[in-house]
Design a protein around this motif. Sequence first.
Motif, PDB file in Angstrom:
ATOM      1  N   ASP A   1       0.836  -1.212   0.000  1.00 54.54           N
ATOM      2  CA  ASP A   1       0.000   0.000   0.000  1.00 54.54           C
ATOM      3  C   ASP A   1       0.869   1.260   0.000  1.00 54.54           C
ATOM      4  OD1 ASP A   1      -2.257  -1.643   2.302  1.00 54.54           O
ATOM      5  OD2 ASP A   1      -2.293  -1.571   0.107  1.00 54.54           O
ATOM      6  N   LEU A   2       1.970   1.241   0.765  1.00 51.08           N
ATOM      7  CA  LEU A   2       2.863   2.393   0.810  1.00 51.08           C
ATOM      8  C   LEU A   2       3.550   2.596  -0.538  1.00 51.08           C
ATOM      9  CD1 LEU A   2       4.327   4.668   2.232  1.00 51.08           C
ATOM     10  CD2 LEU A   2       5.931   2.994   3.189  1.00 51.08           C
ATOM     11  N   ALA A   3       3.964   1.505  -1.174  1.00 50.30           N
ATOM     12  CA  ALA A   3       4.594   1.609  -2.498  1.00 50.30           C
ATOM     13  C   ALA A   3       3.634   2.237  -3.503  1.00 50.30           C
ATOM     14  CB  ALA A   3       5.034   0.228  -2.979  1.00 50.30           C
ATOM     15  N   ASN A   4       2.376   1.839  -3.433  1.00 52.46           N
ATOM     16  CA  ASN A   4       1.360   2.405  -4.325  1.00 52.46           C
ATOM     17  C   ASN A   4       1.178   3.897  -4.063  1.00 52.46           C
ATOM     18  OD1 ASN A   4      -0.673   1.720  -6.404  1.00 52.46           O
ATOM     19  ND2 ASN A   4      -2.115   2.423  -4.851  1.00 52.46           N
ATOM     20  N   GLU A   5       1.204   4.261  -2.778  1.00 58.05           N
ATOM     21  CA  GLU A   5       1.068   5.680  -2.397  1.00 58.05           C
ATOM     22  C   GLU A   5       2.252   6.497  -2.922  1.00 58.05           C
ATOM     23  OE1 GLU A   5       1.125   8.324   1.737  1.00 58.05           O
ATOM     24  OE2 GLU A   5       0.637   6.182   1.819  1.00 58.05           O
TER      25      GLU A   5
ATOM     26  N   ASN B   1       2.009   6.879  -6.791  1.00 55.84           N
ATOM     27  CA  ASN B   1       1.017   7.897  -7.183  1.00 55.84           C
ATOM     28  C   ASN B   1       1.500   9.309  -6.882  1.00 55.84           C
ATOM     29  OD1 ASN B   1      -0.795   5.947  -8.083  1.00 55.84           O
ATOM     30  ND2 ASN B   1      -1.745   5.703  -6.056  1.00 55.84           N
ATOM     31  N   GLY B   2       2.345   9.449  -5.846  1.00 50.70           N
ATOM     32  CA  GLY B   2       2.810  10.772  -5.454  1.00 50.70           C
ATOM     33  C   GLY B   2       3.942  11.318  -6.307  1.00 50.70           C
TER      34      GLY B   2
ATOM     35  N   ASP C   1       4.119  11.414 -11.584  1.00 55.74           N
ATOM     36  CA  ASP C   1       3.857  12.488 -12.555  1.00 55.74           C
ATOM     37  C   ASP C   1       5.111  13.310 -12.841  1.00 55.74           C
ATOM     38  OD1 ASP C   1       2.526  15.081 -10.360  1.00 55.74           O
ATOM     39  OD2 ASP C   1       3.946  13.457  -9.970  1.00 55.74           O
ATOM     40  N   LYS C   2       6.108  13.201 -11.977  1.00 60.18           N
ATOM     41  CA  LYS C   2       7.332  13.988 -12.146  1.00 60.18           C
ATOM     42  C   LYS C   2       8.510  13.121 -12.568  1.00 60.18           C
ATOM     43  CE  LYS C   2      10.063  17.479  -9.664  1.00 60.18           C
ATOM     44  NZ  LYS C   2      10.210  18.198  -8.379  1.00 60.18           N
ATOM     45  N   TYR C   3       8.512  11.850 -12.133  1.00 56.87           N
ATOM     46  CA  TYR C   3       9.631  10.958 -12.432  1.00 56.87           C
ATOM     47  C   TYR C   3       9.116   9.683 -13.095  1.00 56.87           C
ATOM     48  CZ  TYR C   3      11.919  13.927  -8.996  1.00 56.87           C
ATOM     49  OH  TYR C   3      12.395  14.998  -8.314  1.00 56.87           O
ATOM     50  N   LYS C   4       9.978   9.043 -13.895  1.00 54.39           N
ATOM     51  CA  LYS C   4       9.639   7.745 -14.484  1.00 54.39           C
ATOM     52  C   LYS C   4      10.014   6.682 -13.453  1.00 54.39           C
ATOM     53  CE  LYS C   4      10.359   4.745 -18.514  1.00 54.39           C
ATOM     54  NZ  LYS C   4       8.930   4.412 -18.644  1.00 54.39           N
ATOM     55  N   VAL C   5       8.999   5.986 -12.948  1.00 53.25           N
ATOM     56  CA  VAL C   5       9.179   5.075 -11.825  1.00 53.25           C
ATOM     57  C   VAL C   5       8.942   3.637 -12.277  1.00 53.25           C
ATOM     58  CG1 VAL C   5       8.421   4.470  -9.492  1.00 53.25           C
ATOM     59  CG2 VAL C   5       8.356   6.859 -10.254  1.00 53.25           C
ATOM     60  N   PHE C   6       9.902   2.747 -11.931  1.00 55.62           N
ATOM     61  CA  PHE C   6       9.664   1.313 -12.144  1.00 55.62           C
ATOM     62  C   PHE C   6       8.917   0.792 -10.925  1.00 55.62           C
ATOM     63  CE2 PHE C   6      10.446  -2.745 -14.174  1.00 55.62           C
ATOM     64  CZ  PHE C   6      10.249  -3.618 -13.128  1.00 55.62           C
ATOM     65  N   TYR C   7       7.656   0.468 -11.156  1.00 54.03           N
ATOM     66  CA  TYR C   7       6.781  -0.050 -10.112  1.00 54.03           C
ATOM     67  C   TYR C   7       6.166  -1.319 -10.676  1.00 54.03           C
ATOM     68  CZ  TYR C   7       2.695  -0.193  -6.964  1.00 54.03           C
ATOM     69  OH  TYR C   7       1.728  -0.578  -6.071  1.00 54.03           O
ATOM     70  N   SER C   8       6.504  -2.479 -10.113  1.00 50.72           N
ATOM     71  CA  SER C   8       6.186  -3.768 -10.726  1.00 50.72           C
ATOM     72  C   SER C   8       4.711  -3.904 -11.062  1.00 50.72           C
ATOM     73  CB  SER C   8       6.632  -4.911  -9.799  1.00 50.72           C
ATOM     74  OG  SER C   8       6.052  -4.778  -8.513  1.00 50.72           O
ATOM     75  N   GLU C   9       3.832  -3.354 -10.212  1.00 47.71           N
ATOM     76  CA  GLU C   9       2.400  -3.479 -10.465  1.00 47.71           C
ATOM     77  C   GLU C   9       1.983  -2.780 -11.753  1.00 47.71           C
ATOM     78  OE1 GLU C   9       1.906  -6.088  -8.096  1.00 47.71           O
ATOM     79  OE2 GLU C   9      -0.066  -5.250  -8.500  1.00 47.71           O
TER      80      GLU C   9
ATOM     81  N   LEU D   1       6.255  12.072   1.460  1.00 47.25           N
ATOM     82  CA  LEU D   1       6.317  12.363   0.027  1.00 47.25           C
ATOM     83  C   LEU D   1       7.143  13.612  -0.253  1.00 47.25           C
ATOM     84  CD1 LEU D   1       2.714  11.476  -1.208  1.00 47.25           C
ATOM     85  CD2 LEU D   1       4.836  10.255  -1.649  1.00 47.25           C
ATOM     86  N   GLY D   2       6.993  14.620   0.600  1.00 51.38           N
ATOM     87  CA  GLY D   2       7.796  15.833   0.434  1.00 51.38           C
ATOM     88  C   GLY D   2       9.272  15.560   0.637  1.00 51.38           C
ATOM     89  N   ASP D   3       9.585  14.745   1.654  1.00 46.70           N
ATOM     90  CA  ASP D   3      10.985  14.387   1.905  1.00 46.70           C
ATOM     91  C   ASP D   3      11.571  13.601   0.734  1.00 46.70           C
ATOM     92  OD1 ASP D   3      10.754  15.584   4.367  1.00 46.70           O
ATOM     93  OD2 ASP D   3      10.325  13.707   5.438  1.00 46.70           O
TER      94      ASP D   3
END
Length: 696
Positions: free
Chosen positions: A181-185, A188-189, A192-200, A291-293
């Motif tokens: 759940d934290l990875a999903n959060e 999503n955060g 929109d700014k970075y290209k993220v490898f997220y297995s799901e 998320l800000g950190d």
Amino acid sequence: MKLEAFQCPVCLSTHFKVEGDNYQCLSCGNVYTKRQADSQMFIDLRIANSFRQFAEFSKAKSMYEEIIAKYPEEDLSLAYWGLLLCDQQVLIETDNNGELFPSFYKVKEQPINTSSVYRMFYNYVTKNSKEKLKIYAERLNVIENARQKAVVIEQTTKPYDVFLCFKKTQLHSDFVTKDFDLANEIYNGISDKYKVFYSEKSLKGIRIREYEPNIYYGLHTAKVMILICSKKEFLESHWMKNEWKRFLEINKNNPAGSRCIIPIFVDNFSPDDLPMELSHLQGLKYGISLLGDIERELDSIIHPVDKDAEQQKQINSNTAAIEKITKLLKEGQTDKPVFNTKIDSYLKLIRVQIEDLGDFEEAEDLIDRVQHIDAENYMAWYYRLLVEFKSSDMNNLVMHSNYKESVNYRLLVKYARDSIAKDFVASIDKAREDYLVKTAEIVNKKLEELDNNKRPNKEDINTIRMFYESLDKEARAYVRNLKTIVTNAYQKIQDNKIGDFNSILTKVEKKNHPNYDDIIQIKDEYKSLSKEEKEKVGNYKQVIVEASNKMKQNKVQIVQQALDDLDQAVLPQREEIIKVEKKYKALEDEYKQYVRNFNEIMARAYDKKYKNDAKVLNEYLTKLPSEKVASRELYIKFENRYRALPRKYRELVTNIEYLDNYYDKLIQQEKKVEVKQNDKQDNSQPKKKNWFWNKG
């Protein structure tokens, strides 16, 4: 070599199926003979494969080459195979379904079959182990297909900025973790700014066999891995460990800070629980500002130019001004006070070169310029100290135990004359002390765990000894109560051994039916005790004697009970009588004397049996006159029953004359049959003798 001690030299599994003299690995399918399993070459192969499994390809390669040279008469196909995997920098692993898949540490642009190591491998296998060529060909196809896919992905896919590493499901169930759940959060955060490898998301719609090339590309291109840490066992689980270890290995030669791992500490996860390879990392604590950190950290790594553009511009300007002033100095057109105004700019530039860029050579050139202007500048000597120990900052410097022995340090102390400079030197000493305390706290924590452990073992103590001996000698002064706690732990181990042994004695002592295994256990446990421990345990000999007596009594009771049951039986069967006799004979001679009335009871049992046998035989004999056709088999059956009776019981068979009459009838019947057969035979054939039954 015992089977459970044997490891597959390919996948290091210990799960085997035995078929005759062969061992078949249940993980990778390879088959080995007993002779191979016991050989020194297989021991060397397992060591080489251990290096390869930990991605130490150069060490593994050297050992494979040594094996090939050392055992020319053996089947070396496994060594050549390991050499090829090292050349390709790839591991062969097993997924949850038992399917093999490659795990790349580097993807080569050229096909595997163009490699010189491949040609060595192929030539050897085709010549010496051709039957294995099909198996290896299948594995090579898996690796080559994944390699080709990885090359295509690299050419067609935009590089990733971030790789999200997390544990999706619980260790022993399919329930999702809160890490998911934290990875999903996080995704999503920041997506929109970075290209993220997220297995799901990144592996959605991709076939399982193509997972690895995509995962490798994510690990290979991402500048940052966000590692979600909630449990130590999650970080050590197969898939998570595979990802963060590969990320470290892939990026080990990149400049410091250009690619890094950011741990996210969830709940009560302690930084001390990070694996040793990650223990140097600084992490972020999960909270409302997470998320800000994360974005601030990502900005400083992925977009440093955008963030520090003005500062870099100022540095460049200062550098140009310094070079101009240096030129004027050489031409004699200026004096020292003019240069003093530019020392701060030099020092800032030196800091950037050391802390941000890691360029120690350039930093040393700049230090020379500062000291050409002001040889007694204490900050210049500080930076020269950092360069000497290749340290990016004060915290890295104080990890070196001998930095105070350096001439640069002594000059730093010498020229730190004002209060600010002295405070700065004091801050170095304070950082050193903090480092020593922090490293000592690792041992202190282990000691606290040991002190609270009611059942410690020697492995726990050896672990602490290993950590303690790895400490800087100065750090050992901050370790608390080492001797007391370790002494108490040894005392607990001894007390537990004594207590466990006494518990075994009590358990056996309370048993109503002890056995030989109980006595053997007592003897074996007693042998494992030290001389001091043996003096503190209970009287084990007395327990063994009592257990032996109980065993004797139990054996006697079993036979006695069987005898009593036999005596109570109205009509004992032959099998029951024989069974009781066997039990009695199985007793040791010293126990037989405690069995009561054995001969009397057995005599009564046989008496009942024989009387009943005579009675039954009488009943059968009364039916013989009604038999129209005499049967040889029936006569033999009744005669044997009669002969089986002891002589005194034969008198009870009052109808024996029926058996005699039946015999006469049988003889007459046999004669008639013989006469008919003789009439049919040719006269030239000799006549058969009359058959007469020998009544005996």
